[in-house]
Scaffold this active site. Structure first.
Site, mmCIF file in Angstrom:
data_model
loop_
_atom_site.group_PDB
_atom_site.id
_atom_site.type_symbol
_atom_site.label_atom_id
_atom_site.label_comp_id
_atom_site.label_asym_id
_atom_site.label_seq_id
_atom_site.Cartn_x
_atom_site.Cartn_y
_atom_site.Cartn_z
ATOM 1 N N LYS A 50 -7.445 -9.496 15.855
ATOM 2 C CA LYS A 50 -8.746 -10.075 15.488
ATOM 3 C C LYS A 50 -8.590 -11.594 15.463
ATOM 4 O O LYS A 50 -7.452 -12.092 15.535
ATOM 5 C CB LYS A 50 -9.216 -9.556 14.129
ATOM 6 C CG LYS A 50 -8.347 -9.988 12.964
ATOM 7 C CD LYS A 50 -8.949 -9.515 11.662
ATOM 8 C CE LYS A 50 -8.784 -10.540 10.590
ATOM 9 N NZ LYS A 50 -9.344 -10.194 9.312
ATOM 10 N N ARG A 86 -7.942 -10.040 3.743
ATOM 11 C CA ARG A 86 -8.092 -9.939 5.203
ATOM 12 C C ARG A 86 -7.223 -10.988 5.870
ATOM 13 O O ARG A 86 -7.210 -12.150 5.438
ATOM 14 C CB ARG A 86 -9.554 -10.180 5.618
ATOM 15 C CG ARG A 86 -10.520 -9.098 5.207
ATOM 16 C CD ARG A 86 -11.933 -9.618 5.300
ATOM 17 N NE ARG A 86 -12.093 -10.841 4.517
ATOM 18 C CZ ARG A 86 -13.114 -11.681 4.626
ATOM 19 N NH1 ARG A 86 -14.059 -11.464 5.514
ATOM 20 N NH2 ARG A 86 -13.194 -12.761 3.867
ATOM 21 N N THR A 124 0.852 -1.195 0.000
ATOM 22 C CA THR A 124 0.000 0.000 0.000
ATOM 23 C C THR A 124 0.887 1.244 0.000
ATOM 24 O O THR A 124 1.700 1.426 0.912
ATOM 25 C CB THR A 124 -0.903 -0.004 1.247
ATOM 26 O OG1 THR A 124 -1.672 -1.206 1.205
ATOM 27 C CG2 THR A 124 -1.831 1.195 1.268
ATOM 28 N N PHE A 151 -19.592 -5.537 8.585
ATOM 29 C CA PHE A 151 -18.755 -4.505 9.210
ATOM 30 C C PHE A 151 -19.559 -3.643 10.174
ATOM 31 O O PHE A 151 -19.319 -2.449 10.312
ATOM 32 C CB PHE A 151 -18.043 -3.648 8.146
ATOM 33 C CG PHE A 151 -16.600 -4.024 8.035
ATOM 34 C CD1 PHE A 151 -16.227 -5.187 7.379
ATOM 35 C CD2 PHE A 151 -15.616 -3.258 8.643
ATOM 36 C CE1 PHE A 151 -14.901 -5.575 7.320
ATOM 37 C CE2 PHE A 151 -14.292 -3.627 8.596
ATOM 38 C CZ PHE A 151 -13.928 -4.803 7.928
ATOM 39 N N CYS A 186 -3.408 -2.653 8.646
ATOM 40 C CA CYS A 186 -3.923 -1.834 7.538
ATOM 41 C C CYS A 186 -4.715 -0.601 7.974
ATOM 42 O O CYS A 186 -4.346 0.521 7.639
ATOM 43 C CB CYS A 186 -4.784 -2.698 6.629
ATOM 44 S SG CYS A 186 -3.803 -3.729 5.530
HETATM 45 C C1 UDX Z 1 -8.282 -5.134 6.245
HETATM 46 C C2 UDX Z 1 -9.182 -5.058 5.002
HETATM 47 O O1 UDX Z 1 -10.447 -5.658 5.282
HETATM 48 C C3 UDX Z 1 -8.511 -5.718 3.826
HETATM 49 O O2 UDX Z 1 -9.320 -5.598 2.662
HETATM 50 C C4 UDX Z 1 -7.182 -5.006 3.643
HETATM 51 O O3 UDX Z 1 -6.510 -5.328 2.517
HETATM 52 C C5 UDX Z 1 -6.304 -5.193 4.878
HETATM 53 O O4 UDX Z 1 -7.003 -4.594 5.971
HETATM 54 P P1 UDX Z 1 -7.688 -6.912 8.113
HETATM 55 O O5 UDX Z 1 -6.989 -5.789 8.789
HETATM 56 O O6 UDX Z 1 -6.984 -8.204 7.965
HETATM 57 O O7 UDX Z 1 -8.147 -6.487 6.630
HETATM 58 O O8 UDX Z 1 -9.008 -7.221 8.943
HETATM 59 P P2 UDX Z 1 -10.553 -6.873 8.889
HETATM 60 O O9 UDX Z 1 -11.295 -8.141 8.961
HETATM 61 O O10 UDX Z 1 -10.900 -5.952 7.802
HETATM 62 O O11 UDX Z 1 -10.711 -6.126 10.303
HETATM 63 C C6 UDX Z 1 -10.023 -4.918 10.597
HETATM 64 C C7 UDX Z 1 -10.303 -4.495 12.013
HETATM 65 O O12 UDX Z 1 -11.668 -4.160 12.185
HETATM 66 C C8 UDX Z 1 -10.025 -5.581 13.070
HETATM 67 O O13 UDX Z 1 -9.490 -4.969 14.223
HETATM 68 C C9 UDX Z 1 -11.398 -6.164 13.349
HETATM 69 O O14 UDX Z 1 -11.496 -6.761 14.608
HETATM 70 C C10 UDX Z 1 -12.250 -4.918 13.239
HETATM 71 N N1 UDX Z 1 -13.658 -5.193 12.891
HETATM 72 C C11 UDX Z 1 -13.981 -5.689 11.660
HETATM 73 C C12 UDX Z 1 -14.656 -4.911 13.822
HETATM 74 O O15 UDX Z 1 -14.378 -4.458 14.953
HETATM 75 N N2 UDX Z 1 -15.958 -5.117 13.477
HETATM 76 C C13 UDX Z 1 -16.314 -5.595 12.248
HETATM 77 O O16 UDX Z 1 -17.524 -5.744 11.997
HETATM 78 C C14 UDX Z 1 -15.302 -5.892 11.314
#
Ligand code: UDX
Length: 431
Positions: free
Chosen positions: A321, A150, A123, A245, A256
């Site tokens: 996560k 993800r 990125t 989400f 990210c």
């Molecule tokens: C993210 C993007 O989704 C992905 O497309 C990108 O390329 C990299 O960053 P990632 O960081 O692996 O992926 O996790 P993701 O599942 O998106 O969750 C990000 C954060 O949001 C985590 O801390 C997760 O716990 C939180 N989250 C996600 C929530 O608190 N609630 C939700 O409903 C979804």
């Protein structure tokens, strides 16, 4: 056959390389300057915990479509396509540090004698492709191809993702990239380099903004008597918003969202100086930073009247996560640091099936993979990571292991009614 080199075997490079090698017409070599990492990968030792990755690496190595090499100067010139998947950490001033990208470009410039297709996977701020032209000596074709994987489901996302964004100089399809993604062509969106770079920031920042606002709404639900679960059902039914989400939690973390929100803010600061633009993304960053203390505030009020000198606090989840061992910007780290700074004597145990990296704290923190051992004698249980194996756990069993009766559920993963039925006092985020 397309001969592909991937520079950098971090999370993005390794998953991308392993997945690209599944296409029968691709041969992939993953490279890294860290030769010990490469030697371990040759023995199928994965540097990260990622579902299905080891199996995929084994299969593709066995089929002679995936290789590992640390002799970057020796092999760079043999590739048709070189993916750059090196780290782009946040610099001290909040901007994106492109040092690793620049040194990758320097190596390509030095060791490649023929024109290559250079694919930017990491990125990078919008317009970085222009800098890369200079760094690469205007001798190669630059493609911007951000990743949307993800953690925890990255291998699945590679083949089942919503889209593959490929940015070219003129926005037109590139024949070599068409061949690289031949198994997934229906998903490819062709655009220009700058737009592709922006898609990544816009996507992650919109998702981060959705989460930050949702977490604030959840806290307000808790104050007003509304229930975030019911609110989610009502709001998520609007097809313009959708139900995904919308899980309130302890704040977003990972490699990210925190980095990309800061990166976008920095871009506003740089390109829109003297305007009021950029305040919205700054508010998202500040909101999430503040919300990361919400679990500590809940813990504080939950234990205010029952604090004891030998308090045992069991925290479920260390990773940012579920499904990963990644602890970068993990809310559990933030919680442990706040506890360390603000609470007197207590005993803490963190239970996580795979993550192992604890923050530096003055007071000792015990780490275990054993849930029963971790919960035994706990006065308080704090749920921080949504590990699916703990979602449908028998709450009565949890209560039987505990000494106290307080549950702080920062993922809203357990049911208040079920906890209360078992004599537990439940604190969630807005429910
Ligand atoms: C993210 C993007 O989704 C992905 O497309 C990108 O390329 C990299 O960053 P990632 O960081 O692996 O992926 O996790 P993701 O599942 O998106 O969750 C990000 C954060 O949001 C985590 O801390 C997760 O716990 C939180 N989250 C996600 C929530 O608190 N609630 C939700 O409903 C979804």
């Amino acid at each position: 056959m397309i001969n592909i080199g991937v520079l950098g075997t971090g999370y993005v490079g390794l998953v991308t390389g392993a997945c690209l090698a599944s296409t029968k017409t691709n041969i992939v070599t993953c490279m890294d300057i860290d030769d010990s990492k490469i030697e371990l990968l040759k023995e199928y030792e994965m540097p990260i915990y990622e579902q299905d990755l080891e199996l995929l690496v084994r299969q593709n190595c066995h089929d002679y479509r995936l290789f590992f090499d640390w002799d970057i100067p020796g092999c760079l010139d043999t590739f048709d396509v070189i993916f750059i998947a090196v780290g782009t950490p946040t610099a001290a001033d909040g901007s994106v540090n492109l040092d690793y990208v620049q040194s990758a470009c320097n190596m390509i410039r030095e060791y490649c004698t023929s024109r290559k297709v250079i694919v930017m996977k990491s990125t990078v701020p919008v317009t970085t492709h222009e800098k890369m032209e200079d760094w690469l000596g205007h001798k190669h074709t630059i493609i911007s191809n951000p990743e949307f994987l993800r953690e925890g489901t990255a291998v699945y996302d590679f083949t089942h993702g919503d889209r593959i964004v490929v940015g070219t100089v003129d926005g037109m399809p590139d024949p070599i990239m068409k061949a690289v993604y031949t198994d997934h062509l229906d998903k490819v969106i062709w655009t220009d380099n700058a737009s592709a770079e922006m898609v990544k920031y816009a996507s992650n920042c919109l998702l981060a903004a959705k989460l930050a606002l949702w977490n604030e709404i959840a806290v307000l639900c808790g104050e007003t008597g509304a229930n975030i679960h019911d609110v989610k059902t009502g709001v998520g039914a609007d097809s313009r918003i959708g139900p995904r989400f919308l899980l309130a939690g302890p704040g977003y973390g990972g490699s990210c969202f925190p980095k990309d929100t800061r990166g976008l803010h920095q871009m506003f600061t740089e390109h829109m100086k003297g305007t009021k633009y950029g305040k919205l993304i700054k508010a998202v960053i500040d909101s999430n930073d503040y919300h990361k203390s919400q679990t500590f505030r809940l813990l504080w009020s939950a234990t205010l009247n029952s604090w004891r000198a030998d308090m045992k606090i069991a925290i479920i989840g260390l990773a940012f996560k579920g499904g990963t061992d990644d602890v970068r910007e993990s809310p559990t780290h933030a919680l442990l640091e706040q506890m360390d700074n603000q609470l007197a004597d207590y005993e803490t145990v963190v239970i996580d099936p795979v993550a192992t990296e604890l923050p530096e704290t003055r007071k000792p923190v015990e780490l275990t993979t054993d849930l029963v051992k971790g919960l035994k004698g706990a006065d308080v249980v704090v749920l921080m990571t949504e590990w699916q194996q703990y979602k449908n756990i028998d709450i009565g069993f949890v209560k039987s292991l505990m000494r106290g009766n307080i549950i702080v559920d920062a993922r809203n993963m357990w049911s208040r009614a079920e906890c209360e039925r078992n004599g537990l006092v439940y604190y969630g985020i807005g429910c």
